[in-house]
Design an enzyme around this catalytic site. Structure first.
Site, PDB file in Angstrom:
ATOM      1  N   ASP A 176       0.856  -1.188   0.000  1.00 24.56           N
ATOM      2  CA  ASP A 176       0.000   0.000   0.000  1.00 24.56           C
ATOM      3  C   ASP A 176       0.895   1.243   0.000  1.00 24.56           C
ATOM      4  O   ASP A 176       1.817   1.356   0.822  1.00 24.56           O
ATOM      5  CB  ASP A 176      -0.883  -0.041   1.260  1.00 24.56           C
ATOM      6  CG  ASP A 176      -1.906   1.072   1.283  1.00 24.56           C
ATOM      7  OD1 ASP A 176      -3.102   0.783   1.088  1.00 24.56           O
ATOM      8  OD2 ASP A 176      -1.512   2.241   1.497  1.00 24.56           O
ATOM      9  N   ASN A 184      -2.576  12.745  -3.415  1.00 19.32           N
ATOM     10  CA  ASN A 184      -3.677  13.130  -4.306  1.00 19.32           C
ATOM     11  C   ASN A 184      -4.206  14.520  -3.982  1.00 19.32           C
ATOM     12  O   ASN A 184      -4.427  15.344  -4.868  1.00 19.32           O
ATOM     13  CB  ASN A 184      -4.830  12.144  -4.146  1.00 19.32           C
ATOM     14  CG  ASN A 184      -4.848  11.102  -5.234  1.00 19.32           C
ATOM     15  OD1 ASN A 184      -4.516  11.391  -6.375  1.00 19.32           O
ATOM     16  ND2 ASN A 184      -5.220   9.889  -4.881  1.00 19.32           N
ATOM     17  N   HIS A 189      -5.199  14.541  -8.880  1.00 18.12           N
ATOM     18  CA  HIS A 189      -5.513  13.175  -9.260  1.00 18.12           C
ATOM     19  C   HIS A 189      -4.676  12.684 -10.441  1.00 18.12           C
ATOM     20  O   HIS A 189      -4.285  11.509 -10.517  1.00 18.12           O
ATOM     21  CB  HIS A 189      -7.011  13.094  -9.589  1.00 18.12           C
ATOM     22  CG  HIS A 189      -7.622  11.803  -9.207  1.00 18.12           C
ATOM     23  ND1 HIS A 189      -7.851  10.799 -10.116  1.00 18.12           N
ATOM     24  CD2 HIS A 189      -8.035  11.333  -8.001  1.00 18.12           C
ATOM     25  CE1 HIS A 189      -8.386   9.765  -9.489  1.00 18.12           C
ATOM     26  NE2 HIS A 189      -8.521  10.067  -8.209  1.00 18.12           N
ATOM     27  N   ASP A 193      -2.426   9.452 -10.534  1.00 18.69           N
ATOM     28  CA  ASP A 193      -2.475   8.359 -11.520  1.00 18.69           C
ATOM     29  C   ASP A 193      -1.072   8.042 -12.052  1.00 18.69           C
ATOM     30  O   ASP A 193      -0.698   6.879 -12.211  1.00 18.69           O
ATOM     31  CB  ASP A 193      -3.391   8.741 -12.691  1.00 18.69           C
ATOM     32  CG  ASP A 193      -4.869   8.642 -12.318  1.00 18.69           C
ATOM     33  OD1 ASP A 193      -5.170   8.221 -11.181  1.00 18.69           O
ATOM     34  OD2 ASP A 193      -5.713   8.997 -13.160  1.00 18.69           O
ATOM     35  N   GLU A 220      -4.840   2.287  -4.210  1.00 17.60           N
ATOM     36  CA  GLU A 220      -3.373   2.419  -4.155  1.00 17.60           C
ATOM     37  C   GLU A 220      -2.740   1.183  -3.520  1.00 17.60           C
ATOM     38  O   GLU A 220      -1.651   1.225  -2.997  1.00 17.60           O
ATOM     39  CB  GLU A 220      -3.007   3.711  -3.421  1.00 17.60           C
ATOM     40  CG  GLU A 220      -2.969   3.703  -1.917  1.00 17.60           C
ATOM     41  CD  GLU A 220      -4.280   3.368  -1.189  1.00 17.60           C
ATOM     42  OE1 GLU A 220      -5.254   2.932  -1.821  1.00 17.60           O
ATOM     43  OE2 GLU A 220      -4.286   3.504   0.038  1.00 17.60           O
TER      44      GLU A 220
HETATM   45  N1  LIG Z   1      -5.093   9.196  -8.406  1.00 21.38           N
HETATM   46  C1  LIG Z   1      -5.695   8.103  -7.973  1.00 21.38           C
HETATM   47  N2  LIG Z   1      -5.947   7.966  -6.661  1.00 21.38           N
HETATM   48  C2  LIG Z   1      -6.551   6.860  -6.223  1.00 21.38           C
HETATM   49  C3  LIG Z   1      -6.945   5.851  -7.094  1.00 21.38           C
HETATM   50  N3  LIG Z   1      -7.497   4.848  -6.339  1.00 21.38           N
HETATM   51  C4  LIG Z   1      -7.471   5.248  -5.046  1.00 21.38           C
HETATM   52  N4  LIG Z   1      -6.900   6.477  -4.961  1.00 21.38           N
HETATM   53  C5  LIG Z   1      -6.710   7.307  -3.774  1.00 21.38           C
HETATM   54  O1  LIG Z   1      -5.863   6.672  -2.832  1.00 21.38           O
HETATM   55  C6  LIG Z   1      -6.082   7.303  -1.572  1.00 21.38           C
HETATM   56  C7  LIG Z   1      -6.024   6.263  -0.481  1.00 21.38           C
HETATM   57  O2  LIG Z   1      -6.040   6.889   0.749  1.00 21.38           O
HETATM   58  P1  LIG Z   1      -6.088   6.173   2.157  1.00 21.38           P
HETATM   59  O3  LIG Z   1      -6.748   4.818   2.003  1.00 21.38           O
HETATM   60  O4  LIG Z   1      -6.657   7.110   3.120  1.00 21.38           O
HETATM   61  O5  LIG Z   1      -4.614   5.815   2.508  1.00 21.38           O
HETATM   62  P2  LIG Z   1      -3.300   6.716   2.612  1.00 21.38           P
HETATM   63  O6  LIG Z   1      -3.535   8.151   2.489  1.00 21.38           O
HETATM   64  O7  LIG Z   1      -2.339   6.128   1.595  1.00 21.38           O
HETATM   65  O8  LIG Z   1      -2.800   6.405   4.052  1.00 21.38           O
HETATM   66  P3  LIG Z   1      -1.936   5.183   4.579  1.00 21.38           P
HETATM   67  O9  LIG Z   1      -2.230   4.016   3.662  1.00 21.38           O
HETATM   68  O10 LIG Z   1      -2.428   4.946   5.960  1.00 21.38           O
HETATM   69  O11 LIG Z   1      -0.512   5.589   4.522  1.00 21.38           O
HETATM   70  C8  LIG Z   1      -7.407   8.014  -1.645  1.00 21.38           C
HETATM   71  O12 LIG Z   1      -7.177   9.410  -1.679  1.00 21.38           O
HETATM   72  C9  LIG Z   1      -7.982   7.557  -3.000  1.00 21.38           C
HETATM   73  O13 LIG Z   1      -8.747   8.559  -3.640  1.00 21.38           O
HETATM   74  C10 LIG Z   1      -6.687   6.021  -8.494  1.00 21.38           C
HETATM   75  O14 LIG Z   1      -6.977   5.178  -9.337  1.00 21.38           O
HETATM   76  N5  LIG Z   1      -6.061   7.167  -8.862  1.00 21.38           N
END
Ligand SMILES: Nc1nc2c(ncn2[C@@H]2O[C@H](COP(=O)(O)OP(=O)(O)OP(=O)(O)O)[C@@H](O)[C@H]2O)c(=O)[nH]1
Length: 305
Positions: A176, A184, A189, A193, A220
């Protein structure tokens, strides 16, 4: 040379070299031809790193007959999608039905008409190429162009069963990106990506052995299957993958852990048994990932399943 490597390959399996010669002569101007006079060798070629796109299979052969070869081909995930065309002197409707029921796409009786054989081979190969393409599209993540969750689920099931049969270990790595929400939110965004694409490529490049596999698990999160890996070996690979993402040096000034994008990895390894399931392995990897996040992120944590 490279055009030869990518050329469509037809495997001819017949215990009579004269039959092989006749078919090979007709097919070789258009296809790369491989031959085998035994079922055992045909099975080996079919699951090799350089498998055929179509198999022309005789039925009556000593030791292993064509029906058994076909049955085994259809049972193995590595060869089950390779079209099999029986070419045989056994010409009763029962024989034909049996061949088709075993999963062959066609049944041609001897004496055959060469132009008809050529036309059928051409049609089946065209269909196989389309199926391959469709399968690729269904199993590839559109953004990162690495395999997707669906492909992961399917492969984990197959690798789990294989490991259980052979009593060999198998490991799952759940990964992760750290603080990706902050990435983001601050860079947008589109940059997000791009970061996911670069991360996916780095993870795929870090794999060592042909059987090692990485997919986008969702959002992610990424996931890897490492067959025949003990916990130590899986941790070493996880560390390599973590380091590969760090080495991308994608700036992340809002990260809670570093000035660049980093990755946390949870590792779970086991030797599958009847009492355990692949879902438990993922669950264990997920718990390890949670611990890696709790312990400060940008690290690998492992748990025995
Ligand atoms: N740009 C982009 N962002 C994505 C995509 N899929 C998920 N995300 C973003 O990934 C982020 C995941 O955030 P969280 O699950 O809060 O995790 P984190 O901020 O990485 O925190 P930790 O994992 O605890 O370090 C969110 O802001 C989602 O919008 C995608 O296909 N593209």
């Amino acid at each position: 040379m490279s055009s030869l490597i990518t050329k469509t390959t037809v495997l001819i399996v017949d215990d009579e070299p004269i039959n092989i010669k006749l078919l090979a002569q007709a097919l070789s101007p258009r296809y790369r031809v491989k031959t085998s006079t035994s079922g055992e060798k045909a099975l080996q070629i079919a699951i090799s790193d350089d498998p055929p796109d179509l198999i022309l299979l005789d039925v009556l052969m000593p030791e292993m007959d064509g029906y058994e070869v076909c049955r085994q081909l259809k049972q193995d995930a590595r060869s089950k999608n390779t079209p099999v065309v029986f070419i045989t002197g056994k010409n009763s409707s029962e024989d034909e039905a049996r061949g088709l029921e075993l999963g062959a796409v066609d049944y041609i009786t001897k004496p055959f008409n060469l132009p008809i054989v050529m036309a059928r081979v051409k049609n089946h190969i065209a269909l196989k190429k389309k199926n391959d393409l469709l399968e690729q599209l269904v199993f590839i993540d559109g953004l990162t162009e690495i395999p997707n969750r669906r492909r992961f689920d399917e492969l984990l099931e197959a690798e789990w069963l294989r490991a259980r049969r052979n009593s060999t270990p198998i490991a799952v790595l759940l990964m992760d990106i750290d603080s990706f929400k902050l990435f983001n939110d601050n860079y947008g965004h589109t940059e997000g990506d791009d970061c996911l694409r670069a991360t996916a490529a780095a993870l795929a490049n870090a794999l060592r052995r042909p059987a090692d596999f990485v997919a986008r698990y969702g959002g992610e999160e990424f996931v890897a299957i490492v067959p025949e890996a003990t916990e130590d070996a899986a941790v070493a690979l996880a560390e390599k993958m973590r380091a590969a993402v760090e080495a991308l040096q994608v700036p992340h000034e809002y990260s809670e852990v570093a000035s660049v994008v980093t990755l946390s990895v949870g590792v779970a390894a086991t030797v599958p048994s009847l009492e355990r399931t692949p879902e438990q392995l993922i669950q264990t990897a997920d718990e390890a990932l949670y611990k890696a996040k709790q312990a400060g992120r940008n690290r690998v944590v492992s748990t025995q399943c």
